[in-house]
Design an enzyme around this catalytic site. Sequence first.
Site, PDB file in Angstrom:
ATOM      1  N   SER A   2       0.832  -1.201   0.000  1.00  0.00           N
ATOM      2  CA  SER A   2       0.000   0.000   0.000  1.00  0.00           C
ATOM      3  C   SER A   2       0.867   1.251   0.000  1.00  0.00           C
ATOM      4  CB  SER A   2      -0.941   0.032   1.215  1.00  0.00           C
ATOM      5  OG  SER A   2      -1.395   1.340   1.495  1.00  0.00           O
ATOM      6  N   TYR A  57      -1.739   2.449  10.892  1.00  0.00           N
ATOM      7  CA  TYR A  57      -1.758   1.690   9.643  1.00  0.00           C
ATOM      8  C   TYR A  57      -0.491   1.973   8.846  1.00  0.00           C
ATOM      9  CZ  TYR A  57      -3.490  -0.038   5.130  1.00  0.00           C
ATOM     10  OH  TYR A  57      -3.653  -0.725   3.945  1.00  0.00           O
TER      11      TYR A  57
END
Length: 232
Positions: free
Chosen positions: A137, A150
């Site tokens: 990501s 995250y």
Amino acid sequence: METKHVVITGAGSGLGASLALKYSEMGYHVTLLGRTYSKLRYVADKMKSDSVSAYTLDVSSAEEVDRVFSEIKEESGQIDILVNNAGVGVFDDAEKITSDSVDQMIDINLKGTIFCTQAVLTEMKERNEGTIIQVISTAGLEGKASESVYCASKFGARGFTESIVKELADTDIHVLAAYMGGMKTSFWDDIYSKEEIQHLMDPDDVADIILANVKARKNLTVPEIVIKNHLT
């Protein structure tokens, strides 16, 4: 010719499912890993080939990873490609993220990537061949508001991946880090509205880009790719 074997974590939906279906179409034996067996079975049933296996797995448990990967190798043979795709995100202001959510993101996104990679590295080194695809990501490239933990977990996965790339520099093992933005998957169901999700990337498109870049080519290797939504 011996059938190649790909193992995909987080294979019950989204990008993991897209990659699984595409690898199946390419003639691979596909092993699906995830937390919910019914989702894995749904993906397996969509395949035209019956060369597929499915196992439930908590990637955050080193003991469970060791046990399941041993079963996979015994039942389906050596692992040629590992796709570390399992991931979870909890988004909020940094001070509001609970300790349980912190543990969950670090355990699955970071430790899960490490444990599953460890489970294949020794044998890949012995054969001097293999491919590891780390789905990380764009949160592993830059900090983002409301995504502090995250991002921390994904920055960790990036650091781990860049380090093993250096460790494997003199081998024929290929490691591809894929940094992509948001996709149209259930990952965002409780975060974005249905309208907002429609503007995200299609996981099938992202899967195609990953497969094109991981393909073996003479005299070159692609260590990482960045795939961004055109709105970001």
